[in-house]
Design an enzyme around this catalytic site. Structure first.
Site, PDB file in Angstrom:
ATOM      1  N   ALA A  43       0.840  -1.192   0.000  1.00 46.89           N
ATOM      2  CA  ALA A  43       0.000   0.000   0.000  1.00 46.89           C
ATOM      3  C   ALA A  43       0.884   1.254   0.000  1.00 46.89           C
ATOM      4  O   ALA A  43       2.113   1.170   0.098  1.00 46.89           O
ATOM      5  CB  ALA A  43      -0.915   0.002   1.221  1.00 46.89           C
ATOM      6  N   GLU A  57       3.746  -5.560   7.555  1.00 43.95           N
ATOM      7  CA  GLU A  57       3.074  -4.453   8.238  1.00 43.95           C
ATOM      8  C   GLU A  57       3.488  -4.262   9.695  1.00 43.95           C
ATOM      9  O   GLU A  57       3.542  -3.129  10.196  1.00 43.95           O
ATOM     10  CB  GLU A  57       1.551  -4.636   8.162  1.00 43.95           C
ATOM     11  CG  GLU A  57       0.937  -4.316   6.803  1.00 43.95           C
ATOM     12  CD  GLU A  57       0.934  -5.496   5.859  1.00 43.95           C
ATOM     13  OE1 GLU A  57       0.242  -5.439   4.832  1.00 43.95           O
ATOM     14  OE2 GLU A  57       1.636  -6.501   6.146  1.00 43.95           O
ATOM     15  N   GLU A 104      -2.320  -9.398   0.058  1.00 40.67           N
ATOM     16  CA  GLU A 104      -3.725  -9.494   0.469  1.00 40.67           C
ATOM     17  C   GLU A 104      -4.653  -9.486  -0.748  1.00 40.67           C
ATOM     18  O   GLU A 104      -5.685 -10.168  -0.756  1.00 40.67           O
ATOM     19  CB  GLU A 104      -4.059  -8.340   1.416  1.00 40.67           C
ATOM     20  CG  GLU A 104      -3.357  -8.480   2.763  1.00 40.67           C
ATOM     21  CD  GLU A 104      -3.551  -7.273   3.660  1.00 40.67           C
ATOM     22  OE1 GLU A 104      -4.221  -7.418   4.694  1.00 40.67           O
ATOM     23  OE2 GLU A 104      -3.040  -6.188   3.326  1.00 40.67           O
ATOM     24  N   GLY A 116      -0.352  -5.160   1.080  1.00 42.57           N
ATOM     25  CA  GLY A 116      -1.643  -5.131   0.402  1.00 42.57           C
ATOM     26  C   GLY A 116      -1.650  -5.896  -0.906  1.00 42.57           C
ATOM     27  O   GLY A 116      -2.688  -6.394  -1.340  1.00 42.57           O
TER      28      GLY A 116
END
Length: 262
Positions: A68, A136, A116, A113
């Protein structure tokens, strides 16, 4: 065939195989703008009744999606942080809940991300040079786009905790060994392999594929007896479809079936 070329997302739909390409060089980072464009592309594809499979990939050789946009994190509050991850979850859930299979062709770094997003897909293909992980916790946060949930269901709590607690990256071989990905291919061939799998799917009954996907996705969180009842219900429904009659007839006549999705 419909096409959509936005700033950060390129996609095609209207045929049996839809394609979405993330284009935010050099690392295809998931910015807010990119997520908004991804939402539109996926929504357009879901509205096309002809779609039988979808392939998700990225441009370039460095990354599928390297995470991200970290620049946005420092100003987040409790409320805006929750809004940020809920937006991503909503979009990723659209992908996960598509009635057709979604194939992720990973062509480089797949982190945070990005992983994910891959986890929201049904089948994951990785090129040999792919590294993947959820870093993260090294930023003082946790995977917020359902990473703690989907990864655990896929590879088990022990390996999921190892990846998330330590932030270690897995090689393609390591990821394959724990069941995080389905196949490893030579560099540059993830999309080609994705197309091969999609074409194999097109040869099967689309209603049967949709029911099988629902049975697997919904049954995994049910007690075994409930999952078996769900499976039986879908089997009974499929017995009354034209596709089932065509499949049986084609088998007896030793020919390829022509499924209509009815």
């Amino acid at each position: 065939m419909g096409h959509g070329d936005m700033n950060l997302i390129q996609y095609s739909c209207g045929g049996e195989i839809a394609k979405v390409t993330i284009h935010n060089p050099p690392l295809n980072v998931l910015t807010d703008e990119l997520l908004t464009e991804l939402d539109k592309a996926v929504s357009d594809i879901l509205q096309e009744e002809s779609t039988r499979a979808m392939i998700l990939t990225g441009t370039g050789k460095k990354a599928f999606v390297a995470g991200a946009d970290i620049n946005q994190f420092s100003v987040l509050t409790k409320e805006t942080g929750k809004e940020l991850v809920d937006k991503g979850k909503r979009i990723f859930n659209k992908i996960a809940n598509a009635k057709f299979p979604v194939i992720c062709a990973m062509n480089g770094l797949t982190l945070g991300g990005g992983l994910e997003l891959a986890l929201a897909c049904d089948i994951r293909i990785a090129e040999e040079n792919v590294k993947m992980g959820l870093p993260e916790t090294g930023l003082g946060i946790l995977p917020g786009y359902a990473g703690t949930q989907r990864l655990t269901r896929l590879i088990g709590p022990g390996k999921a905790k190892q990846m998330i607690f330590t932030g270690v990256t897995f090689s393609a071989v390591e990821a394959h060994q724990v069941g995080l990905i389905e196949k490893i291919v030579p560099n540059g061939e993830a999309y080609i392999e994705g197309m091969k799998i999609a074409e194999q799917i097109l040869m099967k009954g689309p209603v049967a594929i949709a029911c099988a996907k629902n049975a697997i996705d919904n049954g995994i969180d049910m007690p075994l007896a409930d999952g078996q009842r769900l499976e039986s219900d879908y089997f009974g429904e499929l017995c009354e479809t034209e596709d089932m009659q065509e499949g049986v007839k084609a088998f007896k006549e030793k020919r390829k079936p022509t499924f209509l999705g009815k």
